[in-house]
Design a protein around this motif. Structure first.
Motif, PDB file in Angstrom:
ATOM      1  N   ARG A  86     -12.084  21.955  68.879  1.00  0.00           N
ATOM      2  CA  ARG A  86     -13.180  21.043  69.238  1.00  0.00           C
ATOM      3  C   ARG A  86     -13.491  20.057  68.111  1.00  0.00           C
ATOM      4  O   ARG A  86     -13.533  18.853  68.329  1.00  0.00           O
ATOM      5  CB  ARG A  86     -14.454  21.833  69.578  1.00  0.00           C
ATOM      6  N   THR A 141     -12.514  18.719  73.309  1.00  0.00           N
ATOM      7  CA  THR A 141     -13.815  19.326  73.624  1.00  0.00           C
ATOM      8  C   THR A 141     -13.841  19.988  75.007  1.00  0.00           C
ATOM      9  O   THR A 141     -14.891  20.400  75.474  1.00  0.00           O
ATOM     10  CB  THR A 141     -14.924  18.268  73.553  1.00  0.00           C
ATOM     11  N   GLY A 142     -12.681  20.093  75.635  1.00  0.00           N
ATOM     12  CA  GLY A 142     -12.643  20.783  76.935  1.00  0.00           C
ATOM     13  C   GLY A 142     -12.845  22.278  76.808  1.00  0.00           C
ATOM     14  O   GLY A 142     -13.292  22.939  77.755  1.00  0.00           O
ATOM     15  N   HIS A 149     -14.999  25.195  75.620  1.00  0.00           N
ATOM     16  CA  HIS A 149     -16.439  25.221  75.361  1.00  0.00           C
ATOM     17  C   HIS A 149     -16.874  26.458  74.587  1.00  0.00           C
ATOM     18  O   HIS A 149     -16.160  27.453  74.536  1.00  0.00           O
ATOM     19  CB  HIS A 149     -17.191  25.127  76.687  1.00  0.00           C
ATOM     20  N   VAL A 150     -18.051  26.335  74.032  1.00  0.00           N
ATOM     21  CA  VAL A 150     -18.613  27.435  73.264  1.00  0.00           C
ATOM     22  C   VAL A 150     -19.880  27.896  73.971  1.00  0.00           C
ATOM     23  O   VAL A 150     -20.818  27.127  74.124  1.00  0.00           O
ATOM     24  CB  VAL A 150     -18.950  26.977  71.831  1.00  0.00           C
ATOM     25  N   GLY A 206     -11.663  19.210  81.719  1.00  0.00           N
ATOM     26  CA  GLY A 206     -12.237  19.385  80.382  1.00  0.00           C
ATOM     27  C   GLY A 206     -12.535  18.058  79.718  1.00  0.00           C
ATOM     28  O   GLY A 206     -12.535  17.951  78.494  1.00  0.00           O
ATOM     29  N   ARG A 207     -12.754  17.018  80.538  1.00  0.00           N
ATOM     30  CA  ARG A 207     -12.999  15.700  79.959  1.00  0.00           C
ATOM     31  C   ARG A 207     -14.410  15.202  80.253  1.00  0.00           C
ATOM     32  O   ARG A 207     -14.669  14.002  80.269  1.00  0.00           O
ATOM     33  CB  ARG A 207     -11.939  14.719  80.460  1.00  0.00           C
ATOM     34  N   ASP A 242     -20.725  17.983  72.795  1.00  0.00           N
ATOM     35  CA  ASP A 242     -19.488  17.274  72.432  1.00  0.00           C
ATOM     36  C   ASP A 242     -19.750  15.970  71.678  1.00  0.00           C
ATOM     37  O   ASP A 242     -18.811  15.361  71.162  1.00  0.00           O
ATOM     38  CB  ASP A 242     -18.699  16.898  73.705  1.00  0.00           C
TER      39      ASP A 242
END
Ligand code: FES
Ligand code: FES
Lengths: 165, 798
Positions: free
Chosen positions: A31, A37-38, A40-41, B36-37, B43
């Motif tokens: 990330r 960033t796909g 996730h946390v 995931g975009r 982010d």
């Protein structure tokens, strides 16, 4: 106070050489350092599955693995799985069936489901709804109540096996 | 399996040619998320962005004696260490009260504790550094001396004279109290053939959004402007609050939401640490990011539903309900949450108890008391799960007492479908509900008689299955009666701006926000239908106070019913404007034309006359060819607010079928059903998924979820391993059914659907468990969550 380590690995098919803190988790690495960033946390303690990604063909929790452990590995995140087309049918089923709401769990959910579908393919079988539920039970979704996710995974399992739904 | 529409489309007068109303079209914006975009606030990164970590009080109640931060200030990457006193110079404190909750009181709350920490988890010091890890490292170097103070942690004794008062300035620990006495309650109980009393407990629990709270604040000293990227449900509300407490004008603040990883009412409140982050950005003149980690989420995300309710119901031998009485006690945190207050939940319990039933006698008392625990406030279905648990629990206990079938007792007491408008004993005004039709639909859907037969047969084999029900009403489409009348700057109206672009496509800007429920799809469906284009030609913009009409955002199941109506009206108005241009171009009367599938057509014959691309080309680039004095207006805004009814109530009924393992106390959920009536259904798939997700959240409360505190105010299970949430394997398939009673308050007729599932599910599970265990003579279970231990206790096995 922290130690840095040089790692070289392949992420979504790209060779990457970076210096990382020894304590940095894999998910933070992809990330923050790679901008992927796909992944996730959600909990950072291995329970929610939002950070699920693939390392050397096996799904892992990106928050429970250190980036430093991935030296020499092949890492695949949702961005890679998307671009290769590997999960295109599963993504389409999720979209059609509204098997995601906020979408935060979705990359992890798709990655986990894909593993089940691969296993089913190897066994030439179609997983039951209960088996699907069991397999995705390491992935927390607060939005959907899971029913739609099970529907979507089931439809892809049948389609891939050539079974009419 | 059913991959597309799992309900037939519902046709209505809204069915224009190419209408999307009532169709299960997929949401247009999902690929971004499946690939995931998306862009969640967690982010977001900005140039010069710093990260803040908060050092939080380990004590439930303590005086902050001193903060030594010298070492931390010198640590690698640290930008600043800021205490509550220092931040107080930048941001003013707030008090969470509303004038229409008479007598509600609270104390001023600061972004970072000043002098005193009032719950375990309250931020006492901020460390800003170049990375979050560096900020957390520096937190370790800070030495805070505390003097522990007695913690108030038992609601039952919070008002006793011997209990310390948390805020001396308030005089006592009472935040809010409400009493109601309608009809002749004592007389009604005296004339009843059976009176049943029970004490219900709903466990304190929380939202556990998959994406924790997140905010990036960016103060631009040159522009004198604050941009806040905020995972919030209500951008305009937050714009007002940031401005107010930073002493800025609202035009100096922009709030952007982007994608939000679940909210459910968690992300519609003022959080001290988020306010602090915004203040830190102003102080440090650079972007500052805060993302709560899971551990801090558990001790700072609002909790909800910590109620103990003593309930009483009277019935005649014919099953007529004579009276309801409740005494509700709820322990909130040390502050009433700003700006919605922590009094609304109890207020709703008083409003909603007995809600489905035509019973004129009702007495209620509710007390809201301060505690040294994390704050409590509104979470999905605010107050409903509690009121429904009490009401439906009492109704089924009464039915059992007089030996009547649980559906039959409901048939005898639910407001009649032909008796509207009606009013509940608590004074709620009901426009048009459909309890009986919903019940009849459910009866058929679950094949009730066969289910009972199966249950009886299995009991003989020692298998204990239960069938439970819960009728409910749900508050949706709130007018100004919810918050506006109480003085909060929370708007109940919403707006939509629709414009035709230069290629003939549509953009809609709306004040409601997307939290994953599908609001953007609903907006696109509404505007595409009323204007006359395919959904692919509609782009939706939400979540930006600079670029959307002023609106309330997403809460209280308002986005579709209110935001959808504004979009519908805006689309209609733009159609009128576009047809005026078409009329001028074609020398036709606009009223003889229509727009279908993106093409101007002859209204009667449907013959194609003009493409929107051509119309837009002329209007934007060759307006000189239009008649003199004619001005094309290709952007319009419409607003909508419910006026005829304070709320658009919806109704429904749920059923649960489950099996209790009487040796282990484990509950296996076999099936769950919900029939509800949210008026016009804009998108049946989205409605059903709201119901399903909501039901599972309610099941979590019934079986697993509870924030456990010890008597010193320490939360004992604040992590995802110890705080249990529903996972796929424990959840059943959930079937949905619908009855449609549109509200006449809007042209669309849509009411909300976001909370019905959560409202009814806990009561339904409770009733099913008690139904399963009744033949074994178990004590009725009324203390949620129903853990295996409690079930074994009820069975007398432990
Ligand atoms: S973030 Fe890794 S399992 Fe939750
Ligand atoms: S879609 Fe929101 S958590 Fe799964």
């Amino acid at each position: 106070m922290s130690m840095d380590i040089d790692i070289t690995l392949t992420v979504n098919g790209e060779r990457v050489a970076e210096r990382v803190e020894a304590r940095k988790s894999l998910v933070d690495f992809v990330r923050d350092d790679l901008g992927l960033t796909g992944s996730h946390v959600g909990c950072e303690h291995g329970v929610c599955g939002a950070c699920t990604m693939r390392v050397d063909g096996v799904i892992v929790r990106g928050c429970l693995m250190l980036a430093a452990q991935c030296d020499g590995s092949h890492v695949e995140t949702i961005e890679g799985l998307s671009d290769s087309g590997e999960v295109a049918d599963l993504q389409a089923a999720f979209e059609q069936r509204n098997a995601l709401q906020c979408g935060y769990c979705t990359p992890g959910m798709l990655t986990a489901a894909q593993e089940l579908l691969d296993q089913a393919k190897a066994k030439q079988s179609v997983p039951s709804r209960d088996e699907i539920r069991e397999h995705i039970s390491g992935n927390y979704c607060r939005c959907t109540g899971y029913h739609a996710i099970v529907d979507a995974v089931e439809s892809v399992a049948k389609a891939r096996a050539g079974v009419k739904s | 399996m059913k991959i597309t529409a799992d309900s037939p489309p519902v046709l209505s007068v809204l069915d224009r040619p190419n209408s999307y109303i009532g169709r299960a079209v997929p949401r247009p914006n999902l690929q971004r998320l499946t690939q995931g975009r998306g862009q969640y606030i967690s982010d977001v990164t900005l140039p010069r962005m710093a990260h803040v970590a908060y050092l939080r009080s380990p004590h439930a109640h303590a005086r902050i004696v001193s903060i030594s931060a010298e070492a931390a200030k010198k640590a690698l990457g640290v930008v600043a260490v800021v205490t509550g006193a220092e931040l107080a110079k930048v941001m003013t404190p707030w008090v969470g009260v509303l004038t229409h909750l008479k007598g509600i009181k609270s104390a001023p709350q600061s972004p970072i504790a000043v002098e005193r920490a009032c719950w375990q988890g309250e931020a006492v010091c901020a460390v800003v550094a170049r990375t979050r890890a560096q900020a957390e490292d520096a937190c370790e170097l800070i030495d805070i001396a505390y003097e522990e103070l007695p913690a108030v942690t038992n609601p039952e004794t919070a008002l006793d004279a011997s209990t310390p008062v948390i805020h001396a300035s308030l005089g006592d620990n009472l935040c809010f109290e409400r009493k109601l006495d309608v009809g002749e309650v004592d007389k009604a109980f005296a004339g009843s053939h059976a009176v049943v009393e029970a004490t219900f407990v709903t466990g304190r629990h929380t939202g556990v959004c998959t994406e924790p709270r997140a905010v990036v604040a960016d103060w631009n000293e040159g522009e004198q402007r604050m941009t806040v990227y905020h995972a919030t449900q209500a951008p305009h509300m937050m714009q007002n609050l940031f401005a107010k407490h930073l002493d800025l004008s609202e035009s100096q603040v922009r709030v952007l939401t982007k994608d939000v990883g679940g909210s459910f009412g968690i992300k519609v409140h003022t959080y001290a640490d988020e306010m602090a982050t915004v203040a830190l950005s102003k102080l440090l003149k650079r972007p500052v990011k805060f993302v709560a980690d899971r551990i801090e989420s558990f001790v700072t995300d609002i909790h909800a539903r910590d109620h103990r309710i003593k309930g009483k119901i009277g019935v005649t031998k014919d099953g007529v309900i004579t009276a309801f009485e409740i005494d509700d006690l709820t322990g909130i945190g040390p502050y009433s949450v700003y700006p919605r207050t922590s009094g609304i939940e109890a207020n709703q319990v008083v409003n909603l108890t007995g809600g489905p039933y035509n019973c004129p006698n009702y007495r209620a008392q509710a007390r809201v008391v301060f505690q040294n625990k994390n704050v409590m406030c509104q979470y999905r279905a605010v107050g409903h799960p509690i009121a429904v648990a009490v009401t439906e629990g009492l109704v089924e206990l009464a039915a059992a007492k007089i030996g009547m079938d649980p559906l039959e007792i409901r048939r005898r007491n639910l407001f009649p479908d032909d008796g509207y408008p009606a009013q509940t004993a608590s004074g709620l005004k009901l426009e048009q509900l459909s309890h009986h039709e919903a019940l009849a639909h459910l009866d058929t859907m679950i094949n009730y008689a066969a289910l009972r037969a199966e249950q009886a047969a299995l009991r003989k084999k020692g298998i204990y299955r239960g069938i439970g029900f819960a009728s409910f009403i749900e508050v949706t489409n709130p007018s100004a009666a919810f918050y506006g009348v109480g003085g909060a700057k929370i708007t109940s109206q919403d707006g939509a701006t629709v414009k035709l672009d230069a290629q003939g496509a549509i953009t809609i800007h709306s004040g409601v926000t997307e939290q994953g429920q599908g609001a953007e799809a609903v907006l696109a469906q509404c505007v595409a239908s009323s204007f006359g284009v395919s959904m692919e030609r509609v782009r939706v913009v939400t979540g930006d106070t600079d670029n959307t009409p002023y609106g309330g955002g997403t809460w209280a199941s308002r986005a579709a019913g209110i935001g959808g109506e504004a979009a519908w009206q805006a689309g209609k108005a733009l159609r009128g404007n576009v047809l005026a241009v078409a009329g001028a171009m074609l020398q036709a009367k606009p009223e003889d034309l229509d727009i279908r599938n993106g093409i101007v057509v002859d209204k009667i014959t449907g013959a194609e006359r003009l493409g929107l691309d051509e119309l837009a080309r002329v209007a934007y680039f060759r307006p000189d060819t239009l008649p003199p004095g004619f001005q094309a207006e290709l952007m319009v805004t419409r607003h909508y607010v419910p006026r005829a009814w304070p709320f658009a109530f919806t109704n429904g009924i749920q059923a649960s079928y489950l099996e209790v393992d009487t040796d282990t106390g484990f509950v296996k959920l076999l099936r769950h059903w919900c029939v509800e009536d949210c008026g016009t259904i804009i998108n049946p798939q989205l409605v059903n998924e709201q119901i399903r997700g909501g039901v599972v959240q309610g099941i979590g409360a019934a079986l697993f979820e509870q924030c456990l505190y010890d008597e010193r105010g320490q939360m004992l299970n604040g992590n995802m391993a110890d705080y249990l949430v529903p996972m796929a394997v424990e959840m059943p398939d959930i079937d949905c059914g619908h009855v449609v009673s549109p509200t006449a308050d809007s042209e669309l007729g849509a009411k909300g659907a976001g909370e019905a599932g959560t409202a009814g599910a806990p009561a339904c599970i409770m009733n099913a468990i008690n139904d399963a265990l009744r033949p074994l003579g178990a004590q009725p279970l009324t203390d949620m969550p129903f853990t295996p231990g409690k079930i074994l206790q009820a069975l007398g096995k432990v």
